[in-house]
Design a protein around this motif. Sequence first.
Motif, PDB file in Angstrom:
ATOM      1  N   LEU A  34      47.235  32.462  29.957  1.00  9.85           N
ATOM      2  CA  LEU A  34      46.364  31.321  30.244  1.00  9.85           C
ATOM      3  C   LEU A  34      45.122  31.787  31.007  1.00  9.85           C
ATOM      4  N   LYS A  35      45.355  32.704  31.956  1.00  9.07           N
ATOM      5  CA  LYS A  35      44.228  33.320  32.661  1.00  9.07           C
ATOM      6  C   LYS A  35      43.893  34.612  31.932  1.00  9.07           C
ATOM      7  N   TRP A  36      42.659  34.740  31.489  1.00 10.83           N
ATOM      8  CA  TRP A  36      42.291  35.926  30.720  1.00 10.83           C
ATOM      9  C   TRP A  36      42.229  37.162  31.622  1.00 10.83           C
ATOM     10  N   TYR A  37      42.888  38.229  31.184  1.00  9.08           N
ATOM     11  CA  TYR A  37      42.843  39.515  31.884  1.00  9.08           C
ATOM     12  C   TYR A  37      42.388  40.617  30.936  1.00  9.08           C
ATOM     13  N   ASN A  38      41.462  40.259  30.056  1.00  7.29           N
ATOM     14  CA  ASN A  38      40.977  41.241  29.092  1.00  7.29           C
ATOM     15  C   ASN A  38      39.893  42.157  29.662  1.00  7.29           C
ATOM     16  N   ARG A  39      39.362  41.795  30.831  1.00 11.38           N
ATOM     17  CA  ARG A  39      38.329  42.618  31.453  1.00 11.38           C
ATOM     18  C   ARG A  39      38.924  43.502  32.545  1.00 11.38           C
ATOM     19  N   TYR A  40      38.364  44.696  32.724  1.00  4.14           N
ATOM     20  CA  TYR A  40      38.795  45.576  33.802  1.00  4.14           C
ATOM     21  C   TYR A  40      38.438  44.967  35.162  1.00  4.14           C
ATOM     22  N   PRO A  41      39.211  45.265  36.185  1.00  7.97           N
ATOM     23  CA  PRO A  41      38.921  44.714  37.515  1.00  7.97           C
ATOM     24  C   PRO A  41      37.761  45.432  38.190  1.00  7.97           C
ATOM     25  N   ASP A  42      37.257  44.839  39.251  1.00 11.45           N
ATOM     26  CA  ASP A  42      36.216  45.466  40.055  1.00 11.45           C
ATOM     27  C   ASP A  42      36.753  46.794  40.602  1.00 11.45           C
ATOM     28  N   PRO A  43      36.149  47.926  40.237  1.00 19.61           N
ATOM     29  CA  PRO A  43      36.676  49.220  40.676  1.00 19.61           C
ATOM     30  C   PRO A  43      36.535  49.462  42.171  1.00 19.61           C
ATOM     31  N   GLN A  44      35.667  48.701  42.837  1.00 21.34           N
ATOM     32  CA  GLN A  44      35.446  48.886  44.274  1.00 21.34           C
ATOM     33  C   GLN A  44      35.995  47.739  45.130  1.00 21.34           C
ATOM     34  N   GLN A  45      36.609  46.761  44.503  1.00 14.85           N
ATOM     35  CA  GLN A  45      37.280  45.658  45.215  1.00 14.85           C
ATOM     36  C   GLN A  45      36.376  45.027  46.292  1.00 14.85           C
ATOM     37  N   GLN A  46      35.145  44.718  45.923  1.00 12.60           N
ATOM     38  CA  GLN A  46      34.148  44.287  46.907  1.00 12.60           C
ATOM     39  C   GLN A  46      34.526  42.979  47.614  1.00 12.60           C
ATOM     40  N   LYS A  47      35.096  42.029  46.899  1.00 16.85           N
ATOM     41  CA  LYS A  47      35.443  40.756  47.530  1.00 16.85           C
ATOM     42  C   LYS A  47      36.510  40.947  48.603  1.00 16.85           C
ATOM     43  N   ILE A  48      37.477  41.813  48.322  1.00 15.40           N
ATOM     44  CA  ILE A  48      38.515  42.100  49.317  1.00 15.40           C
ATOM     45  C   ILE A  48      37.887  42.777  50.531  1.00 15.40           C
ATOM     46  N   LYS A  49      37.031  43.758  50.301  1.00 18.21           N
ATOM     47  CA  LYS A  49      36.427  44.499  51.401  1.00 18.21           C
ATOM     48  C   LYS A  49      35.546  43.603  52.272  1.00 18.21           C
ATOM     49  N   GLU A  50      34.865  42.657  51.651  1.00 14.66           N
ATOM     50  CA  GLU A  50      34.022  41.745  52.426  1.00 14.66           C
ATOM     51  C   GLU A  50      34.865  40.887  53.358  1.00 14.66           C
ATOM     52  N   LYS A  51      36.005  40.404  52.867  1.00 19.63           N
ATOM     53  CA  LYS A  51      36.880  39.583  53.708  1.00 19.63           C
ATOM     54  C   LYS A  51      37.543  40.425  54.793  1.00 19.63           C
ATOM     55  N   LEU A  52      37.981  41.636  54.436  1.00 21.67           N
ATOM     56  CA  LEU A  52      38.579  42.523  55.435  1.00 21.67           C
ATOM     57  C   LEU A  52      37.562  42.924  56.491  1.00 21.67           C
TER      58      LEU A  52
END
Length: 350
Positions: A46-64
């Motif tokens: 239902l949720k498309w996962y056909n694209r590769y993820p962010d290789p640098q995980q920027q959203k996580i790093k911004e919150k951390l």
Amino acid sequence: MSFDLNSLLRENIKALVPYSSARDEFHGEAKVYLDANENSIGSPLLKWYNRYPDPQQQKIKEKLSAIKGVSPKQIFIGNGSDECIDLLYRAFCNPGVDNVIICPPTYGMYEVSANINDIELRKAPLLDDFQLNLAHMETLVDERTKLIWICSPNNPTGNSINLADIEMVLNNFDGIVVVDEAYINFSRQRSLVTLLADYPNLVVMQTLSKAWGLAGLRLGMAFASEEIINVYNKIKPPYNISEAVQELVVKALDNVEDVNEMIKELVKERKRLETELPKLAVVEKVYPSDANFLLVKVVDARGIYEYLLANQIVVRDRSKVLLCEGSLRITVGTAKENDELLNALQKFIV
């Protein structure tokens, strides 16, 4: 102390041209992605996962960054802390040539990863009070010593390592000092993340597996200078954190207050166990803990371990570990789980 990061790096890592994708080179949101040979039509979920993820995980790093008070450029996100550990060996330790120092009893993956990477392991056992033996550590260091591993709060003993001793190592060692703070959220001692600006040779590891309750997502963190984080990013797999994990972690990091309440509850239960366990005939000693577990010395460690297993209660037998002879490591459970543990131990016949 004269710390020179470039002199510590393996020559092949210095010369390494890292794998680069268009997602590394492009920042922001594109209208059309035709760069990575993905399935452009979609995926069966239902949720498309056909694209590769962010290789640098920027959203996580911004919150951390907001939570930890460090720059996103000082954060590495690993597939569990085990990846953070392994990549340090790969970057700085030449197989069959260099050595590292650990302080047993401690987390077992430092040794396992050293063996996998064919790195000599030197051991400076903790003192009887589970603190660093600085004099012994000093005798082990030579020009091929690249890393010193310190776990604080320590696993399996549960105590925090004296901050002054850690700083003594940082001030007198030319290599990298790695402080593993997997259990720091349960500790009264402040995190060494606050000292990153003072020590360019410091790497602090943390995890979302313990206090954050996200062990199933496998996400570890390393905090260090931008130079060391650049090394991490140079050699890590291109897409080491999946899209699904990144999405869930970003949501979780919005719930700091909920996590703080869980920590308070676990510390409350830890204190209750620290009070109730010594009342039992089978318990000889409960060691002080700054973690979400207790090291407990008992009259018959193996017998009690097997007895608890028979009662469907799983603890960790540490009775054969240096300085932990005759002891079990017991995780702090829910109030109900802890009641079941106490009731079972009360019924054990010595």
